[in-house]
Each structure stands twice: as structure tokens, then as C-alpha cells.
Motif scaffolding. Structure first.
Motif, PDB file in Angstrom:
ATOM      1  N   ASP A 217       0.897  -1.133  -0.088  1.00 22.35           N
ATOM      2  CA  ASP A 217      -0.003  -0.047  -0.020  1.00 22.35           C
ATOM      3  C   ASP A 217       0.893   1.261   0.183  1.00 22.35           C
ATOM      4  OD1 ASP A 217       1.082  -0.267   2.732  1.00 22.35           O
ATOM      5  OD2 ASP A 217      -0.748  -0.107   3.578  1.00 22.35           O
ATOM      6  N   ALA A 218       0.150   2.545   0.050  1.00 19.68           N
ATOM      7  CA  ALA A 218       0.898   3.445   0.084  1.00 19.68           C
ATOM      8  C   ALA A 218       1.736   4.042   1.315  1.00 19.68           C
ATOM      9  CB  ALA A 218      -0.135   4.904  -0.339  1.00 19.68           C
ATOM     10  N   GLU A 219       1.312   3.399   2.322  1.00 22.54           N
ATOM     11  CA  GLU A 219       2.153   3.551   3.439  1.00 22.54           C
ATOM     12  C   GLU A 219       3.544   3.216   3.457  1.00 22.54           C
ATOM     13  OE1 GLU A 219       1.840   2.529   8.267  1.00 22.54           O
ATOM     14  OE2 GLU A 219       0.066   2.656   7.200  1.00 22.54           O
ATOM     15  N   ASP A 220       3.600   2.097   2.647  1.00 25.56           N
ATOM     16  CA  ASP A 220       5.001   1.447   2.833  1.00 25.56           C
ATOM     17  C   ASP A 220       5.842   2.061   1.782  1.00 25.56           C
ATOM     18  OD1 ASP A 220       4.068  -0.725   4.368  1.00 25.56           O
ATOM     19  OD2 ASP A 220       3.783  -1.952   2.886  1.00 25.56           O
ATOM     20  N   LEU A 221       5.211   2.634   0.808  1.00 24.29           N
ATOM     21  CA  LEU A 221       5.726   3.626  -0.399  1.00 24.29           C
ATOM     22  C   LEU A 221       6.412   4.857   0.479  1.00 24.29           C
ATOM     23  CD1 LEU A 221       6.930   4.389  -3.130  1.00 24.29           C
ATOM     24  CD2 LEU A 221       4.762   5.559  -3.402  1.00 24.29           C
ATOM     25  N   VAL A 222       5.521   5.551   1.261  1.00 22.89           N
ATOM     26  CA  VAL A 222       5.875   6.757   1.973  1.00 22.89           C
ATOM     27  C   VAL A 222       7.077   6.588   3.015  1.00 22.89           C
ATOM     28  CG1 VAL A 222       5.261   8.483   3.616  1.00 22.89           C
ATOM     29  CG2 VAL A 222       3.675   7.872   1.672  1.00 22.89           C
ATOM     30  N   LEU A 223       7.037   5.389   3.691  1.00 22.05           N
ATOM     31  CA  LEU A 223       7.965   5.206   4.757  1.00 22.05           C
ATOM     32  C   LEU A 223       9.240   4.808   4.126  1.00 22.05           C
ATOM     33  CD1 LEU A 223       5.933   2.774   7.318  1.00 22.05           C
ATOM     34  CD2 LEU A 223       6.952   5.195   7.722  1.00 22.05           C
ATOM     35  N   SER A 224       9.273   4.064   2.879  1.00 16.72           N
ATOM     36  CA  SER A 224      10.512   3.635   2.129  1.00 16.72           C
ATOM     37  C   SER A 224      11.150   5.202   1.671  1.00 16.72           C
ATOM     38  CB  SER A 224      10.147   2.835   0.989  1.00 16.72           C
ATOM     39  OG  SER A 224       9.722   1.647   1.425  1.00 16.72           O
ATOM     40  N   LEU A 225      10.316   5.759   1.205  1.00 13.99           N
ATOM     41  CA  LEU A 225      11.016   7.326   0.611  1.00 13.99           C
ATOM     42  C   LEU A 225      11.379   8.064   1.664  1.00 13.99           C
ATOM     43  CD1 LEU A 225       8.399   8.023  -2.355  1.00 13.99           C
ATOM     44  CD2 LEU A 225      10.533   7.244  -2.559  1.00 13.99           C
ATOM     45  N   LEU A 226      10.605   8.228   2.854  1.00 10.34           N
ATOM     46  CA  LEU A 226      11.215   8.980   3.908  1.00 10.34           C
ATOM     47  C   LEU A 226      12.581   8.168   4.503  1.00 10.34           C
ATOM     48  CD1 LEU A 226      10.490  11.224   5.782  1.00 10.34           C
ATOM     49  CD2 LEU A 226       9.388   9.553   7.498  1.00 10.34           C
TER      50      LEU A 226
END
Length: 128
Positions: A68-77
Motif C-alpha cells: 500500500d501507499a504507507e509502505d511507499l511513503v515510509l520507504s521514501l522517507l
């Protein structure tokens, strides 16, 4: 043992690139201010190696492997914070050190490549 050497080599990549870029900017762009040369050398030395993991994360997200988008945001952060820390801790000090040593060695800064003279008319046609 090989893994440790690979990790240390990857960490040493940031200061080595920053020092080399700082030397190159000192030689090829003497008209830039010292702060500008140091900042750009550290920025390039940090961003260029970190592009590979950033692109890998984005391709993984595009293929649906991250979930989901939460994993993407955490990875980018995580990758962006690691980039900022690597730039501040590894690249910036070595770029500053090389630039400082070269400036002390050269003494005064070299004259600018283009000197502005008041007697030369402007290109707009308003002059002597």
C-alpha cells in the motif's frame, strides 16, 4: 569479511566523490564562491549514488511489490533521510576540507574569468 569491506567501500564512496568534485570545481570553476563549490560538490556526491536505491524503490512501488501507499511513503522517507544524513556527515566535511586546503595553498582566489568594466558599453546599446 567481504560484506564488511563492501559496506566500508560504499561508505567511503561519499567522501571520495565529494573530495574529487570539490577539486574539480576548484580547478574548473574558480569564479564560483567557495561556499557554492562546497555545496554543489557535497550535493552531487550524495545524490548520484543514492539515485540507484531511490529508483529501485520507485520501480518496486510501480510493480506493486511494496503493497500500500504507507509502505511507499515510509520507504521514501527512509531513503531521503539517509541521503540527508550521508550528505551532512560524510560528503560535506570532505568537500569543505579539500576546498579549504586548496584555498590556503593558492593563497588569494584567482581572478574572475570575466571582469566587469564600467568603460565597456552594455549590450543593450546604452553606453558610450
Amino acid at each position: 569479511m567481504i560484506e564488511t569491506l563492501a559496506i566500508l567501500g560504499g561508505i567511503a564512496l561519499f567522501p571520495a566523490m565529494a573530495a574529487g568534485l570539490s577539486l574539480g570545481f576548484h580547478l574548473f570553476t574558480p569564479h564560483w564562491s567557495r561556499k557554492k563549490r562546497i555545496g554543489r560538490a557535497a550535493l552531487l556526491a550524495t545524490l548520484v549514488p543514492m539515485m540507484l536505491p531511490l529508483v529501485a524503490i520507485l520501480f518496486e512501488a510501480a510493480s506493486g511489490g511494496l503493497g500500500d501507499a504507507e509502505d511507499l511513503v515510509l520507504s521514501l522517507l527512509a531513503i531521503l533521510s539517509l541521503t540527508a544524513i550521508a550528505g551532512a556527515v560524510l560528503a560535506l566535511p570532505s568537500a569543505w576540507y579539500v576546498s579549504e586546503r586548496l584555498t590556503r595553498r593558492d593563497g588569494e582566489a584567482p581572478p574572475p574569468a570575466i571582469e566587469h568594466d564600467e568603460d565597456v558599453p552594455a549590450l543593450t546599446g546604452t553606453g558610450a
